[in-house]
Every structure is written in C-alpha cells, then in structure tokens.
Design a protein around this motif. Structure first.
Motif, mmCIF file in Angstrom:
data_model
loop_
_atom_site.group_PDB
_atom_site.id
_atom_site.type_symbol
_atom_site.label_atom_id
_atom_site.label_comp_id
_atom_site.label_asym_id
_atom_site.label_seq_id
_atom_site.Cartn_x
_atom_site.Cartn_y
_atom_site.Cartn_z
ATOM 1 N N GLY A 190 12.224 3.107 5.254
ATOM 2 C CA GLY A 190 12.934 2.050 4.549
ATOM 3 C C GLY A 190 12.131 1.546 3.361
ATOM 4 N N HIS A 191 12.735 0.623 2.622
ATOM 5 C CA HIS A 191 12.076 0.098 1.424
ATOM 6 C C HIS A 191 10.770 -0.621 1.752
ATOM 7 C CE1 HIS A 191 14.671 1.041 -1.924
ATOM 8 N NE2 HIS A 191 15.718 0.795 -1.168
ATOM 9 N N LEU A 192 10.731 -1.322 2.862
ATOM 10 C CA LEU A 192 9.506 -2.048 3.202
ATOM 11 C C LEU A 192 8.358 -1.077 3.481
ATOM 12 C CD1 LEU A 192 8.259 -4.796 3.525
ATOM 13 C CD2 LEU A 192 8.984 -4.810 5.901
ATOM 14 N N ALA A 193 8.642 0.009 4.188
ATOM 15 C CA ALA A 193 7.605 1.014 4.447
ATOM 16 C C ALA A 193 7.170 1.682 3.146
ATOM 17 C CB ALA A 193 8.118 2.063 5.426
ATOM 18 N N ARG A 194 8.115 1.903 2.261
ATOM 19 C CA ARG A 194 7.775 2.507 0.967
ATOM 20 C C ARG A 194 6.960 1.536 0.125
ATOM 21 N NH1 ARG A 194 13.420 5.620 -0.535
ATOM 22 N NH2 ARG A 194 13.589 6.684 1.444
ATOM 23 N N CYS A 195 7.311 0.249 0.181
ATOM 24 C CA CYS A 195 6.523 -0.759 -0.536
ATOM 25 C C CYS A 195 5.100 -0.795 0.005
ATOM 26 C CB CYS A 195 7.166 -2.139 -0.402
ATOM 27 S SG CYS A 195 8.666 -2.355 -1.368
ATOM 28 N N GLN A 196 4.967 -0.635 1.310
ATOM 29 C CA GLN A 196 3.637 -0.632 1.912
ATOM 30 C C GLN A 196 2.822 0.545 1.388
ATOM 31 O OE1 GLN A 196 3.434 -0.033 6.134
ATOM 32 N NE2 GLN A 196 1.360 -0.831 6.261
ATOM 33 N N ALA A 197 3.448 1.686 1.221
ATOM 34 C CA ALA A 197 2.737 2.847 0.692
ATOM 35 C C ALA A 197 2.338 2.625 -0.767
ATOM 36 C CB ALA A 197 3.602 4.094 0.824
ATOM 37 N N VAL A 198 3.180 1.944 -1.530
ATOM 38 C CA VAL A 198 2.880 1.679 -2.946
ATOM 39 C C VAL A 198 1.652 0.794 -3.086
ATOM 40 C CG1 VAL A 198 3.722 0.497 -5.022
ATOM 41 C CG2 VAL A 198 5.230 2.026 -3.784
ATOM 42 N N VAL A 199 1.538 -0.221 -2.229
ATOM 43 C CA VAL A 199 0.445 -1.195 -2.362
ATOM 44 C C VAL A 199 -0.765 -0.857 -1.502
ATOM 45 C CG1 VAL A 199 1.938 -3.075 -3.082
ATOM 46 C CG2 VAL A 199 1.464 -2.751 -0.665
ATOM 47 N N GLY A 200 -0.876 0.360 -1.065
ATOM 48 C CA GLY A 200 -2.068 0.772 -0.331
ATOM 49 C C GLY A 200 -2.104 0.302 1.106
#
Length: 177
Positions: free
Chosen positions: A58-68
């Motif tokens: 989901g977007h939250l997991a992808r956001c987590q990957a973006v911010v390290g």
C-alpha cells in the motif's frame, strides 16, 4: 553419428501428423475446452488478480520505503500527500502553492508526538527532498512550516518503490527487517 530421418511424401506426412494430433474426433488446432473448464479457469484467473491486489504494498508501505524505513516520516509523507490531494486552494507561500501549518498541528494531523515530528521532518528533508520541500515561514509563535509537494515525483516514487517492495517480497526478503 546422427540418425538420418527419412522424409515422407506430402500425403503420408499429413496423414502421420493427423494421427499424432488426433484426440478423439478433434484435432489439437481446433479443440475447445469444455465450458466447465473455461469457468474454472476464469475463477482461477480472478482469484489470482485478487491475490495480487491484496499482496501489493500500500501507499504507507511505499512511503516507508521512500523515507528509509522510518514509520513517523512515512506517516507524515502519507498525510502530506493526502492533504495535497484534498485541500484546494493551497496556501500561497513564497515559492508557490504549499500546505502551511504550525509544527504542532502537523504532528497532531499525522498522529505523531513532539519528538517524532522533529525526526520525521529531518528524515523527509534527507530522503524525500525530491518530493517535499519544507521551509519555515513567519516570525515568532505564528511561524508555520510550509510544505511544497511535487505530486509527479510522489507518483513516480510510489510506482518505483511498489515494484521494488513486491520483488523483495517475492524473493523472500524483508524490507523492514
């Protein structure tokens, strides 16, 4: 030495091929699956599509990957993206349209504590500078944090990170270990 395969005359070759392809009264070229098998195959394909949707990050997991892999920063980035889509018109900052709130309001909006918002902002500035630019504007107690958001860069990052997370999951690797 290799064995030499004799060539058959055209009629005999067709007959031989016909014998090999024959299954009952139909040939493999024009054979059709029975309707019950077609329904079953359709159900299997639909189940695979549902499973793929459910297992994609989901977007939250992808956001987590973006911010390290930092949850507070991921939550803040997710919240910024949501607010950017829903709030219109944006506040006019010095560098164009932006979202502007006090730091405490950003923390409350994202569900973060006072300490978490500081580290989240630091991580966003470090890892997601291509997506968000955070600048303080104003003087004194009314100083707001203006967030300039690049929705195209965010969409591209969501596509890229989602693909990488899916590949890692398929290979049995954990991104969040």
């Amino acid at each position: 030495m290799s064995e030499i395969v004799p060539f058959l005359p055209k009629e005999k070759a067709k007959a031989e091929l016909g014998k090999l392809l024959a299954k009952g009264k139909t040939k493999a070229k024009d054979a059709k699956a029975p309707p019950s098998k077609l329904k079953q195959a359709k159900k299997i394909k639909e189940a695979a599509k549902r499973e793929l949707k459910m297992s994609s990050p989901g977007h939250l997991a992808r956001c987590q990957a973006v911010v390290g892999c930092h949850w507070p920063a991921a939550v803040l980035l997710y919240r910024i993206a949501y607010l950017w889509r829903t709030i219109n018109p944006k506040w006019k900052g010095n560098d164009g349209p932006c979202l502007a709130m006090l730091k405490a309001h950003w923390a409350t909006s994202a569900g973060l504590g006072p300490g978490e918002i500081n580290t989240a902002l630091k991580r966003l500035r470090e890892y997601a500078a291509h997506i968000v630019t955070i600048k303080p504007e104003g003087i004194g107690a009314g100083k707001k944090l203006c967030v300039y958001f690049d929705s195209d860069a965010f969409a591209e990052a969501m596509q890229t990170e989602g693909y990488e997370i899916k590949v890692m999951a398929n290979e049995g690797m954990s991104l969040f270990a």
